[in-house]
Write a protein that holds these residues in place. Structure first.
Motif, PDB file in Angstrom:
ATOM      1  N   GLY A 103      16.854  -1.243 -21.093  1.00 63.75           N
ATOM      2  CA  GLY A 103      16.914  -2.427 -21.361  1.00 63.75           C
ATOM      3  C   GLY A 103      16.108  -3.062 -22.500  1.00 63.75           C
ATOM      4  N   ILE A 104      15.071  -2.015 -23.051  1.00 61.52           N
ATOM      5  CA  ILE A 104      14.235  -2.593 -24.189  1.00 61.52           C
ATOM      6  C   ILE A 104      14.145  -1.597 -25.159  1.00 61.52           C
ATOM      7  CG2 ILE A 104      11.831  -3.114 -24.564  1.00 61.52           C
ATOM      8  CD1 ILE A 104      10.960  -3.716 -21.770  1.00 61.52           C
ATOM      9  N   HIS A 105      14.183  -0.358 -24.691  1.00 61.50           N
ATOM     10  CA  HIS A 105      14.028   0.659 -26.015  1.00 61.50           C
ATOM     11  C   HIS A 105      15.157   0.500 -26.855  1.00 61.50           C
ATOM     12  CE1 HIS A 105      12.935   5.217 -26.804  1.00 61.50           C
ATOM     13  NE2 HIS A 105      13.360   4.546 -28.015  1.00 61.50           N
ATOM     14  N   PRO A 106      16.462   0.565 -26.534  1.00 56.88           N
ATOM     15  CA  PRO A 106      17.503   0.648 -27.274  1.00 56.88           C
ATOM     16  C   PRO A 106      17.379  -0.511 -28.390  1.00 56.88           C
ATOM     17  CG  PRO A 106      18.309   0.892 -25.209  1.00 56.88           C
ATOM     18  CD  PRO A 106      16.784   0.571 -24.989  1.00 56.88           C
ATOM     19  N   HIS A 107      17.246  -1.764 -27.703  1.00 62.51           N
ATOM     20  CA  HIS A 107      16.897  -2.617 -28.772  1.00 62.51           C
ATOM     21  C   HIS A 107      15.875  -2.716 -29.712  1.00 62.51           C
ATOM     22  CE1 HIS A 107      19.737  -4.774 -26.350  1.00 62.51           C
ATOM     23  NE2 HIS A 107      18.980  -4.890 -25.425  1.00 62.51           N
ATOM     24  N   LEU A 108      14.705  -1.977 -29.433  1.00 62.79           N
ATOM     25  CA  LEU A 108      13.505  -1.694 -30.583  1.00 62.79           C
ATOM     26  C   LEU A 108      13.974  -0.739 -31.550  1.00 62.79           C
ATOM     27  CD1 LEU A 108      10.678  -1.155 -27.632  1.00 62.79           C
ATOM     28  CD2 LEU A 108      10.735  -3.033 -29.469  1.00 62.79           C
ATOM     29  N   ALA A 124      20.658  -7.291 -41.108  1.00 62.67           N
ATOM     30  CA  ALA A 124      19.853  -8.182 -41.073  1.00 62.67           C
ATOM     31  C   ALA A 124      20.403  -9.212 -39.665  1.00 62.67           C
ATOM     32  CB  ALA A 124      19.641  -9.368 -41.972  1.00 62.67           C
ATOM     33  N   ALA A 125      21.675  -8.931 -39.645  1.00 64.11           N
ATOM     34  CA  ALA A 125      22.058  -9.824 -38.284  1.00 64.11           C
ATOM     35  C   ALA A 125      21.833  -8.821 -37.117  1.00 64.11           C
ATOM     36  CB  ALA A 125      23.636  -9.740 -38.533  1.00 64.11           C
ATOM     37  N   VAL A 126      22.102  -7.546 -37.442  1.00 63.90           N
ATOM     38  CA  VAL A 126      21.726  -6.533 -36.335  1.00 63.90           C
ATOM     39  C   VAL A 126      20.426  -6.787 -35.882  1.00 63.90           C
ATOM     40  CG1 VAL A 126      21.511  -4.310 -35.478  1.00 63.90           C
ATOM     41  CG2 VAL A 126      23.393  -4.931 -36.888  1.00 63.90           C
ATOM     42  N   ARG A 127      19.261  -6.944 -36.727  1.00 63.02           N
ATOM     43  CA  ARG A 127      17.859  -6.983 -36.535  1.00 63.02           C
ATOM     44  C   ARG A 127      17.574  -8.366 -35.638  1.00 63.02           C
ATOM     45  NH1 ARG A 127      13.618  -5.353 -40.927  1.00 63.02           N
ATOM     46  NH2 ARG A 127      13.553  -3.344 -39.533  1.00 63.02           N
ATOM     47  N   ASP A 128      18.056  -9.456 -36.278  1.00 63.10           N
ATOM     48  CA  ASP A 128      17.995 -10.814 -35.604  1.00 63.10           C
ATOM     49  C   ASP A 128      18.527 -10.616 -34.103  1.00 63.10           C
ATOM     50  OD1 ASP A 128      17.209 -11.683 -37.972  1.00 63.10           O
ATOM     51  OD2 ASP A 128      18.921 -12.990 -38.613  1.00 63.10           O
ATOM     52  N   ILE A 129      19.505  -9.888 -33.866  1.00 57.35           N
ATOM     53  CA  ILE A 129      20.128 -10.030 -32.580  1.00 57.35           C
ATOM     54  C   ILE A 129      19.097  -9.051 -31.561  1.00 57.35           C
ATOM     55  CG2 ILE A 129      21.971  -9.277 -30.886  1.00 57.35           C
ATOM     56  CD1 ILE A 129      23.774  -9.992 -33.421  1.00 57.35           C
ATOM     57  N   ALA A 130      18.880  -7.932 -32.172  1.00 57.92           N
ATOM     58  CA  ALA A 130      17.890  -7.146 -31.652  1.00 57.92           C
ATOM     59  C   ALA A 130      16.359  -7.837 -31.184  1.00 57.92           C
ATOM     60  CB  ALA A 130      17.850  -6.002 -32.435  1.00 57.92           C
ATOM     61  N   LYS A 131      15.931  -8.579 -31.997  1.00 57.53           N
ATOM     62  CA  LYS A 131      14.834  -9.295 -31.880  1.00 57.53           C
ATOM     63  C   LYS A 131      14.714 -10.201 -30.679  1.00 57.53           C
ATOM     64  CE  LYS A 131      12.200 -12.978 -33.947  1.00 57.53           C
ATOM     65  NZ  LYS A 131      12.115 -13.866 -35.128  1.00 57.53           N
ATOM     66  N   CYS A 165       6.364   0.320 -25.136  1.00 59.69           N
ATOM     67  CA  CYS A 165       7.539  -0.604 -25.607  1.00 59.69           C
ATOM     68  C   CYS A 165       6.732  -1.576 -26.535  1.00 59.69           C
ATOM     69  CB  CYS A 165       8.308  -1.304 -24.383  1.00 59.69           C
ATOM     70  SG  CYS A 165       9.316  -0.049 -23.557  1.00 59.69           S
ATOM     71  N   PHE A 166       5.670  -2.227 -25.660  1.00 54.75           N
ATOM     72  CA  PHE A 166       4.993  -3.365 -26.614  1.00 54.75           C
ATOM     73  C   PHE A 166       4.279  -2.929 -27.773  1.00 54.75           C
ATOM     74  CE2 PHE A 166       2.192  -7.000 -27.036  1.00 54.75           C
ATOM     75  CZ  PHE A 166       3.055  -7.943 -26.967  1.00 54.75           C
TER      76      PHE A 166
END
Ligand SMILES: N[C@@H](CCC(=O)N[C@@H](CS)C(=O)NCC(=O)O)C(=O)O
Length: 212
Positions: A103-108, A124-131, A165-166
């Motif tokens: 749930g967290i690691h893949p977005h990081l 940049a769009a991928v990064r915004d969604i990941a954030k 993760c944090f």
């Protein structure tokens, strides 16, 4: 028993390093320079065809995937109480580790290397969604950690997993000020001797690899 841990600096291999240390286990960390492709050699791919760290090697047997590795450590060293003793709480802890892993690691990872996930589209769009996804998950952690030092009554493998993760998020230029409970948990876990030992080893390996 001979335990080796394929380890790379700043990666989620920190989690088993900390938990093996918490357990008082004797183990040999094996530094892997992922920046130089040491996780893609034929020898490494025989251990893990998916070229990931961590890999745990126990008397020659290979275990991949962080959740399974933490469960093995907890079961092999029960005195360390790395999972809660109550059966329901134990599966809740496994559920939280699965959440960290899937749930967290893949977005990081997407935030860190967006270009790998979007072909010719705008990274940049991928990064915004990941954030957004990372933050959605940190809001859940914020609730779980309200007025609590740990996820359960005492330190467990969930604490070291979420800590990583944090920590990964702190290495990006993200404004994490909206997560005071996560930040307090992070600061508390960072003080543990096991984590300090992992940080010292990380510095050693970074120096070995010529990284700052
Ligand atoms: N599902 C794996 C993911 C492990 C993972 O993504 N490791 C990253 C470092 S944090 C890695 O080895 N990346 C190198 C690569 O993918 O080539 C687990 O939970 O153990």
């Amino acid at each position: 028993m001979k335990i080796a841990l394929a380890y790379a600096p700043t990666t989620c291999a920190l989690v088993p390093f900390v938990n093996l240390t918490e357990a008082g286990a004797e183990f040999e960390p094996v530094p892997i320079d992922t920046h130089r492709g040491q996780n893609r050699t034929a020898e490494y791919l025989r251990l893990n065809p998916l070229h990931k760290v961590p890999v745990l090697i126990v008397d020659g047997r290979v275990l991949t995937e962080n959740v399974a590795i933490q469960i093995w450590i907890a079961r092999t060293f029960p005195a360390a109480h790395l999972l809660p003793p109550d059966a329901w709480e134990e599966v809740q802890a496994i559920s939280l580790m699965a959440w960290c892993a899937s749930g967290i690691h893949p977005h990081l990872a997407r935030y860190h290397g967006p270009a790998r996930y979007c072909g010719d589209a705008d990274p940049a769009a991928v990064r915004d969604i990941a954030k957004e996804m990372v933050f959605e998950n940190f809001h859940k952690a914020e609730d779980l950690l309200r007025d609590r030092e740990f996820f359960f009554d005492r330190f467990t493998a969930v604490d070291s997993y979420f800590f990583w993760c944090f920590r990964r998020a702190t290495e990006f230029s993200l404004d994490l000020s909206g997560f005071p409970n996560c930040a307090r948990h992070f600061a508390g876990i960072a003080e543990r001797r096991s984590v300090q030992k992992a940080f010292a080893y990380e510095r050693e390996v970074k120096a070995l690899f010529g990284r700052t």
